[in-house]
Motif scaffolding. Sequence first.
Motif, PDB file in Angstrom:
ATOM      1  N   PHE A 146      -1.327 -10.011  26.926  1.00 10.64           N
ATOM      2  CA  PHE A 146      -2.157 -10.800  26.012  1.00 10.64           C
ATOM      3  C   PHE A 146      -2.644  -9.861  24.918  1.00 10.64           C
ATOM      4  O   PHE A 146      -3.496  -9.017  25.163  1.00 10.64           O
ATOM      5  N   LEU A 147      -2.069  -9.979  23.724  1.00 12.68           N
ATOM      6  CA  LEU A 147      -2.448  -9.108  22.607  1.00 12.68           C
ATOM      7  C   LEU A 147      -2.811  -9.976  21.411  1.00 12.68           C
ATOM      8  O   LEU A 147      -1.944 -10.623  20.822  1.00 12.68           O
ATOM      9  N   LEU A 148      -4.073  -9.992  21.055  1.00  9.61           N
ATOM     10  CA  LEU A 148      -4.569 -10.770  19.917  1.00  9.61           C
ATOM     11  C   LEU A 148      -4.883  -9.815  18.779  1.00  9.61           C
ATOM     12  O   LEU A 148      -5.616  -8.839  18.958  1.00  9.61           O
ATOM     13  N   VAL A 149      -4.326 -10.092  17.600  1.00 13.60           N
ATOM     14  CA  VAL A 149      -4.474  -9.202  16.453  1.00 13.60           C
ATOM     15  C   VAL A 149      -4.513 -10.049  15.184  1.00 13.60           C
ATOM     16  O   VAL A 149      -3.938 -11.139  15.131  1.00 13.60           O
ATOM     17  N   SER A 150      -5.196  -9.559  14.168  1.00 10.76           N
ATOM     18  CA  SER A 150      -5.154 -10.261  12.882  1.00 10.76           C
ATOM     19  C   SER A 150      -3.812  -9.962  12.218  1.00 10.76           C
ATOM     20  O   SER A 150      -3.205  -8.914  12.456  1.00 10.76           O
ATOM     21  N   ARG A 151      -3.355 -10.876  11.399  1.00  7.72           N
ATOM     22  CA  ARG A 151      -2.103 -10.669  10.673  1.00  7.72           C
ATOM     23  C   ARG A 151      -2.193  -9.400   9.827  1.00  7.72           C
ATOM     24  O   ARG A 151      -1.236  -8.644   9.706  1.00  7.72           O
ATOM     25  N   GLN A 152      -3.366  -9.145   9.248  1.00 13.03           N
ATOM     26  CA  GLN A 152      -3.555  -7.977   8.402  1.00 13.03           C
ATOM     27  C   GLN A 152      -3.380  -6.675   9.188  1.00 13.03           C
ATOM     28  O   GLN A 152      -2.689  -5.762   8.748  1.00 13.03           O
ATOM     29  N   VAL A 153      -3.996  -6.566  10.355  1.00 13.33           N
ATOM     30  CA  VAL A 153      -3.862  -5.365  11.168  1.00 13.33           C
ATOM     31  C   VAL A 153      -2.410  -5.210  11.628  1.00 13.33           C
ATOM     32  O   VAL A 153      -1.844  -4.111  11.589  1.00 13.33           O
ATOM     33  N   TYR A 154      -1.786  -6.316  12.061  1.00 17.23           N
ATOM     34  CA  TYR A 154      -0.375  -6.289  12.473  1.00 17.23           C
ATOM     35  C   TYR A 154       0.489  -5.723  11.347  1.00 17.23           C
ATOM     36  O   TYR A 154       1.330  -4.843  11.574  1.00 17.23           O
ATOM     37  N   ALA A 155       0.284  -6.194  10.125  1.00  8.40           N
ATOM     38  CA  ALA A 155       1.065  -5.720   8.973  1.00  8.40           C
ATOM     39  C   ALA A 155       0.750  -4.260   8.654  1.00  8.40           C
ATOM     40  O   ALA A 155       1.661  -3.482   8.346  1.00  8.40           O
ATOM     41  N   ASN A 156      -0.520  -3.890   8.760  1.00 12.69           N
ATOM     42  CA  ASN A 156      -0.916  -2.514   8.442  1.00 12.69           C
ATOM     43  C   ASN A 156      -0.247  -1.478   9.344  1.00 12.69           C
ATOM     44  O   ASN A 156       0.039  -0.369   8.903  1.00 12.69           O
ATOM     45  N   VAL A 157      -0.014  -1.826  10.617  1.00 14.60           N
ATOM     46  CA  VAL A 157       0.626  -0.872  11.537  1.00 14.60           C
ATOM     47  C   VAL A 157       2.139  -1.070  11.592  1.00 14.60           C
ATOM     48  O   VAL A 157       2.830  -0.345  12.302  1.00 14.60           O
ATOM     49  N   GLY A 158       2.663  -2.036  10.864  1.00 13.83           N
ATOM     50  CA  GLY A 158       4.107  -2.231  10.803  1.00 13.83           C
ATOM     51  C   GLY A 158       4.704  -3.014  11.954  1.00 13.83           C
ATOM     52  O   GLY A 158       5.909  -2.929  12.198  1.00 13.83           O
ATOM     53  N   GLY A 159       3.883  -3.778  12.663  1.00 15.91           N
ATOM     54  CA  GLY A 159       4.396  -4.582  13.769  1.00 15.91           C
ATOM     55  C   GLY A 159       4.829  -3.730  14.948  1.00 15.91           C
ATOM     56  O   GLY A 159       4.411  -2.580  15.106  1.00 15.91           O
ATOM     57  N   ASP A 173       2.855   1.466  22.706  1.00 14.24           N
ATOM     58  CA  ASP A 173       3.089   2.003  21.370  1.00 14.24           C
ATOM     59  C   ASP A 173       2.290   1.230  20.320  1.00 14.24           C
ATOM     60  O   ASP A 173       1.589   1.824  19.504  1.00 14.24           O
ATOM     61  N   PHE A 174       2.379  -0.091  20.342  1.00 16.37           N
ATOM     62  CA  PHE A 174       1.703  -0.928  19.342  1.00 16.37           C
ATOM     63  C   PHE A 174       0.191  -0.773  19.407  1.00 16.37           C
ATOM     64  O   PHE A 174      -0.473  -0.580  18.385  1.00 16.37           O
ATOM     65  N   THR A 175      -0.372  -0.825  20.602  1.00 17.73           N
ATOM     66  CA  THR A 175      -1.834  -0.769  20.711  1.00 17.73           C
ATOM     67  C   THR A 175      -2.363   0.632  20.440  1.00 17.73           C
ATOM     68  O   THR A 175      -3.449   0.772  19.865  1.00 17.73           O
ATOM     69  N   LEU A 176      -1.624   1.665  20.793  1.00 17.63           N
ATOM     70  CA  LEU A 176      -2.070   3.023  20.478  1.00 17.63           C
ATOM     71  C   LEU A 176      -2.023   3.250  18.967  1.00 17.63           C
ATOM     72  O   LEU A 176      -2.975   3.795  18.385  1.00 17.63           O
ATOM     73  N   ARG A 177      -0.944   2.823  18.293  1.00 16.19           N
ATOM     74  CA  ARG A 177      -0.889   2.960  16.832  1.00 16.19           C
ATOM     75  C   ARG A 177      -2.012   2.177  16.178  1.00 16.19           C
ATOM     76  O   ARG A 177      -2.629   2.641  15.207  1.00 16.19           O
ATOM     77  N   THR A 178      -2.314   0.998  16.696  1.00 20.11           N
ATOM     78  CA  THR A 178      -3.410   0.200  16.139  1.00 20.11           C
ATOM     79  C   THR A 178      -4.743   0.892  16.370  1.00 20.11           C
ATOM     80  O   THR A 178      -5.572   0.979  15.463  1.00 20.11           O
ATOM     81  N   HIS A 179      -4.950   1.421  17.557  1.00 17.89           N
ATOM     82  CA  HIS A 179      -6.193   2.144  17.851  1.00 17.89           C
ATOM     83  C   HIS A 179      -6.388   3.316  16.889  1.00 17.89           C
ATOM     84  O   HIS A 179      -7.479   3.528  16.368  1.00 17.89           O
ATOM     85  N   LEU A 180      -5.330   4.053  16.651  1.00 17.37           N
ATOM     86  CA  LEU A 180      -5.416   5.222  15.772  1.00 17.37           C
ATOM     87  C   LEU A 180      -5.635   4.844  14.318  1.00 17.37           C
ATOM     88  O   LEU A 180      -6.175   5.631  13.544  1.00 17.37           O
TER      89      LEU A 180
END
Length: 182
Positions: A146-159, A173-180
Amino acid sequence: MAARQPILSIITCTEDSRGASLLRNSLQGNPGLDDLEFIVSRKGESIAQKYNAGAAWSRGKFLLFTHADVEVLCSRNMLKRALREISKPEMGVLGVAGSKNLNEDATWWQPSGGHLSGACMHTDSKSVWMTAYGNYGRVVVLDGVFLLVSRQVYANVGGFDEDIPGYDFYDIDFTLRTHLSC
């Protein structure tokens, strides 16, 4: 007249066209969330490719990536509360289970010493059980259930990284890149 942009796109992937019905039924009818969009993505070999393809087709301001065999058993206001939380500027990804630390094997569920956070219920043909870690709060990695993210954050980290094969470690990988990045 143009269709309204849905507030939430729920993106899952399954080879079984009926596979997402449990998920869909458990999430529909949430108060204040009449504008839900369900996308079952089948394009791609890996879950990362399928999720990115689903995100490309979606129109929602927020994206919920979740496994097709999930049933949400929380209160009917859970999604509304989750969307309020994910709208905060300091939020990256919201999930149900993860870790405040990541070990060298990238197995977030193995760390000891109270680093695990969240809860998830599991079922099989014989039983139902709950894995509850407690310690709710900010984490560095989340499980992809279950991963909820804004479209903006998703785009900012490159999906999702499509070079990650199969159905494992895309979430870390996705959540660590988003955290950073947050």
